[in-house]
Write a protein that holds these residues in place. Sequence first.
Motif, PDB file in Angstrom:
ATOM      1  N   GLN A  13       0.834  -1.201   0.000  1.00  0.00           N
ATOM      2  CA  GLN A  13       0.000   0.000   0.000  1.00  0.00           C
ATOM      3  C   GLN A  13       0.872   1.256   0.000  1.00  0.00           C
ATOM      4  O   GLN A  13       2.017   1.230   0.461  1.00  0.00           O
ATOM      5  CB  GLN A  13      -0.914   0.009   1.221  1.00  0.00           C
ATOM      6  N   ALA A  14       0.320   2.323  -0.510  1.00  0.00           N
ATOM      7  CA  ALA A  14       1.028   3.601  -0.483  1.00  0.00           C
ATOM      8  C   ALA A  14       1.458   3.931   0.941  1.00  0.00           C
ATOM      9  O   ALA A  14       0.690   3.726   1.888  1.00  0.00           O
ATOM     10  CB  ALA A  14       0.142   4.704  -1.042  1.00  0.00           C
ATOM     11  N   GLY A  15       2.682   4.408   1.071  1.00  0.00           N
ATOM     12  CA  GLY A  15       3.244   4.697   2.376  1.00  0.00           C
ATOM     13  C   GLY A  15       4.027   3.546   2.978  1.00  0.00           C
ATOM     14  O   GLY A  15       4.726   3.734   3.984  1.00  0.00           O
ATOM     15  N   GLY A  16       3.906   2.389   2.371  1.00  0.00           N
ATOM     16  CA  GLY A  16       4.599   1.211   2.878  1.00  0.00           C
ATOM     17  C   GLY A  16       6.038   1.121   2.409  1.00  0.00           C
ATOM     18  O   GLY A  16       6.561   2.033   1.756  1.00  0.00           O
ATOM     19  N   ASP A  89       5.628   4.813  -7.995  1.00  0.00           N
ATOM     20  CA  ASP A  89       6.812   3.946  -7.915  1.00  0.00           C
ATOM     21  C   ASP A  89       6.555   2.571  -8.526  1.00  0.00           C
ATOM     22  O   ASP A  89       7.482   1.764  -8.645  1.00  0.00           O
ATOM     23  CB  ASP A  89       7.253   3.768  -6.459  1.00  0.00           C
ATOM     24  N   THR A  90       5.324   2.312  -8.906  1.00  0.00           N
ATOM     25  CA  THR A  90       4.976   1.019  -9.495  1.00  0.00           C
ATOM     26  C   THR A  90       5.734   0.807 -10.796  1.00  0.00           C
ATOM     27  O   THR A  90       5.699   1.639 -11.702  1.00  0.00           O
ATOM     28  CB  THR A  90       3.460   0.949  -9.759  1.00  0.00           C
ATOM     29  N   VAL A 120       2.460  -0.559  -6.104  1.00  0.00           N
ATOM     30  CA  VAL A 120       2.043   0.240  -4.958  1.00  0.00           C
ATOM     31  C   VAL A 120       0.602   0.674  -5.181  1.00  0.00           C
ATOM     32  O   VAL A 120       0.299   1.380  -6.152  1.00  0.00           O
ATOM     33  CB  VAL A 120       2.943   1.470  -4.778  1.00  0.00           C
ATOM     34  N   SER A 121      -0.274   0.230  -4.289  1.00  0.00           N
ATOM     35  CA  SER A 121      -1.692   0.572  -4.423  1.00  0.00           C
ATOM     36  C   SER A 121      -2.017   1.834  -3.642  1.00  0.00           C
ATOM     37  O   SER A 121      -1.418   2.111  -2.602  1.00  0.00           O
ATOM     38  CB  SER A 121      -2.557  -0.583  -3.928  1.00  0.00           C
TER      39      SER A 121
END
Length: 122
Positions: A13-16, A89-90, A120-121
């Motif tokens: 997930q975003a932020g991970g 970033d995906t 990245v979701s």
Amino acid sequence: QVQLVEAGGGLVQAGGSLRLSCAASGRTFSTYVMAWFRQAPGKEREFVAAITRSAGTFYTDSVKGRFTTSRDNARNTVYLQMNSLKPEDTAVYYCAARTRSISSYASDYDYWGQGTQVTVSS
């Protein structure tokens, strides 16, 4: 000749965070400049980060402060620690090696891994 094998990609997930690794074959790993590139669908392969033989590091502006590359010459491995990941970033992430000086151009690198997908979701 050197063979490179990436690992550590996945869905986050975003932020991970994710940590990529790239294991190299051969006994001359310490003599290589190592780099990370990424390629998103429909886009050119782009430079992400690089690390010199003496562990000097360079990053593209979009990942500065979020990504860190390091190397362990005893393990023939280079790492890319990715924090605060964003959907942009995906991409498929590749590691690359060359024996000459550091470069941000993909065409300058002699050896490539097969790539690992990072998604990245939002």
